[in-house]
Scaffold this motif. Sequence first.
Motif, PDB file in Angstrom:
ATOM      1  N   UNK A  85       3.714  -9.492  -9.316  1.00 40.81           N
ATOM      2  CA  UNK A  85       2.497  -9.977  -8.662  1.00 40.81           C
ATOM      3  C   UNK A  85       2.099  -9.057  -7.510  1.00 40.81           C
ATOM      4  N   UNK A  86       3.085  -8.495  -6.832  1.00 42.53           N
ATOM      5  CA  UNK A  86       2.802  -7.678  -5.647  1.00 42.53           C
ATOM      6  C   UNK A  86       2.454  -6.229  -5.957  1.00 42.53           C
ATOM      7  N   UNK A  87       2.837  -5.725  -7.122  1.00 45.02           N
ATOM      8  CA  UNK A  87       2.820  -4.280  -7.337  1.00 45.02           C
ATOM      9  C   UNK A  87       1.451  -3.634  -7.162  1.00 45.02           C
ATOM     10  N   UNK A  88       0.410  -4.256  -7.694  1.00 47.06           N
ATOM     11  CA  UNK A  88      -0.915  -3.634  -7.559  1.00 47.06           C
ATOM     12  C   UNK A  88      -1.289  -3.457  -6.090  1.00 47.06           C
ATOM     13  N   UNK A 122      -1.531  -2.723  11.827  1.00 44.38           N
ATOM     14  CA  UNK A 122      -0.356  -3.565  11.693  1.00 44.38           C
ATOM     15  C   UNK A 122      -0.012  -3.731  10.218  1.00 44.38           C
ATOM     16  N   UNK A 123       1.147  -3.210   9.831  1.00 45.16           N
ATOM     17  CA  UNK A 123       1.563  -3.329   8.438  1.00 45.16           C
ATOM     18  C   UNK A 123       2.108  -4.720   8.152  1.00 45.16           C
ATOM     19  N   UNK A 124       1.928  -5.142   6.909  1.00 45.68           N
ATOM     20  CA  UNK A 124       2.277  -6.507   6.501  1.00 45.68           C
ATOM     21  C   UNK A 124       3.428  -6.457   5.504  1.00 45.68           C
ATOM     22  N   UNK A 125       4.483  -7.225   5.783  1.00 43.19           N
ATOM     23  CA  UNK A 125       5.618  -7.343   4.880  1.00 43.19           C
ATOM     24  C   UNK A 125       5.805  -8.802   4.494  1.00 43.19           C
ATOM     25  N   UNK A 126       6.058  -9.040   3.237  1.00 44.04           N
ATOM     26  CA  UNK A 126       6.371 -10.373   2.730  1.00 44.04           C
ATOM     27  C   UNK A 126       7.848 -10.399   2.359  1.00 44.04           C
ATOM     28  N   UNK A 127       8.564 -11.402   2.848  1.00 41.69           N
ATOM     29  CA  UNK A 127      10.003 -11.533   2.607  1.00 41.69           C
ATOM     30  C   UNK A 127      10.269 -12.888   1.962  1.00 41.69           C
ATOM     31  N   UNK A 165      -5.786 -13.482   4.181  1.00 40.39           N
ATOM     32  CA  UNK A 165      -5.644 -13.641   5.624  1.00 40.39           C
ATOM     33  C   UNK A 165      -5.368 -12.331   6.355  1.00 40.39           C
ATOM     34  N   UNK A 166      -4.673 -11.410   5.688  1.00 41.29           N
ATOM     35  CA  UNK A 166      -4.254 -10.180   6.368  1.00 41.29           C
ATOM     36  C   UNK A 166      -4.903  -8.921   5.803  1.00 41.29           C
ATOM     37  N   UNK A 167      -5.508  -9.022   4.620  1.00 45.87           N
ATOM     38  CA  UNK A 167      -6.261  -7.901   4.075  1.00 45.87           C
ATOM     39  C   UNK A 167      -5.437  -6.819   3.400  1.00 45.87           C
ATOM     40  N   UNK A 168      -4.114  -6.927   3.420  1.00 35.12           N
ATOM     41  CA  UNK A 168      -3.268  -5.878   2.856  1.00 35.12           C
ATOM     42  C   UNK A 168      -1.854  -6.416   2.664  1.00 35.12           C
ATOM     43  N   UNK A 169      -1.097  -5.695   1.856  1.00 33.45           N
ATOM     44  CA  UNK A 169       0.327  -5.975   1.678  1.00 33.45           C
ATOM     45  C   UNK A 169       1.023  -4.628   1.565  1.00 33.45           C
ATOM     46  N   UNK A 170       1.865  -4.320   2.546  1.00 30.51           N
ATOM     47  CA  UNK A 170       2.472  -3.001   2.634  1.00 30.51           C
ATOM     48  C   UNK A 170       3.921  -2.953   2.159  1.00 30.51           C
ATOM     49  N   UNK A 199      -1.857   0.005  -3.812  1.00 35.20           N
ATOM     50  CA  UNK A 199      -3.036   0.233  -2.972  1.00 35.20           C
ATOM     51  C   UNK A 199      -2.642   0.702  -1.569  1.00 35.20           C
ATOM     52  N   UNK A 200      -1.533   0.186  -1.070  1.00 39.23           N
ATOM     53  CA  UNK A 200      -1.097   0.534   0.290  1.00 39.23           C
ATOM     54  C   UNK A 200      -0.075   1.666   0.305  1.00 39.23           C
ATOM     55  N   UNK A 201       0.355   2.134  -0.901  1.00 40.95           N
ATOM     56  CA  UNK A 201       1.447   3.102  -1.008  1.00 40.95           C
ATOM     57  C   UNK A 201       2.654   2.581  -0.237  1.00 40.95           C
ATOM     58  N   UNK A 202       3.038   1.374  -0.627  1.00 42.78           N
ATOM     59  CA  UNK A 202       4.018   0.634   0.145  1.00 42.78           C
ATOM     60  C   UNK A 202       5.441   0.707  -0.376  1.00 42.78           C
ATOM     61  N   UNK A 203       6.211  -0.341  -0.060  1.00 41.24           N
ATOM     62  CA  UNK A 203       7.644  -0.361  -0.369  1.00 41.24           C
ATOM     63  C   UNK A 203       8.015  -1.660  -1.070  1.00 41.24           C
TER      64      UNK A 203
END
Length: 282
Positions: free
Chosen positions: A124-127, A6-11, A80-85, A131-135
């Motif tokens: 703050x989110x970039x690192x 389950x990918x995690x998105x912060x809005x 809580x979620x272990x990742x940020x995608x 790690x997740x090769x995210x967006x």
Amino acid sequence: MSSSNSKVVLITGTSSGIGLATAVSAARAGWKTVATLRDPSRSEALRKAADEAGVELDIRRLDVTDESSIVSTVEGVLADHGQLDAVINNAGAGHLGTMENESVAEVRKVMEVNFFGVVQVSKVAMAHLRASRGRLITITSVGGVVGQPFNEAYCAAKFAAEGYMESLAPVAAAHGVSVCVVEPGAVATEFVTNVGVDPQRAVAEAGSYGPQLSAYLNRTIAQFSDGAQSAEGVADSVIEALTAPEPAFRIQTSDWARGFVATKLSDLDGSAVLGLTNGWVV
């Protein structure tokens, strides 16, 4: 804890409008959605929309102008979620004014929310996105491409956000992070309420600029009333940026927005844009 699949998105800025619609749409698309807002007491509409859609949201406080709030929220998400995608920068504030009639302090405040807030959250989110090769997605505006009368400070902030992200994009891509901006036009989220002005009072207090402001407000209020896109329509474009295999850097959310932005991007000497916007104030 979210499952590993389950990918995690912060809005940011999810109390209403585009942010609310995007949070619900992301959750419906299967993302673990962290919906943040500056004032948790304003989360009732968000919770109701989630309930009606049958989705779950992780609702948290985040003030984009407060670095400690950003850091603590992102750390909490990781704990809580272990990742940020993915991160979707949506929080912002409308503003109406012109140089002679507003203070530099007011302009700085607009920049603080609409530009530096975006930079702080992204930094703050970039690192974690690396790690997740995210967006990293930022909701700007057609006002981030075309300067508009009585929107000097707002458009400056949106121009700055677009320039920052356009410059960042190739650097981030080298580390697996996709960066893009989403450009809505008029959106049916109560323009007059969002910019916090009483039209009649604003015109009365505009002095020499009263006739131009009146013409601008009449045109803009009519546009938002009759031709505005729904927040849900914008959210569809944001989810496209979130889920497409290779999203474009710049995404307009409607045919009108595409045509409006195209005027600027093909306008080498500025005459086409000024020929258009001069007509808004007469």
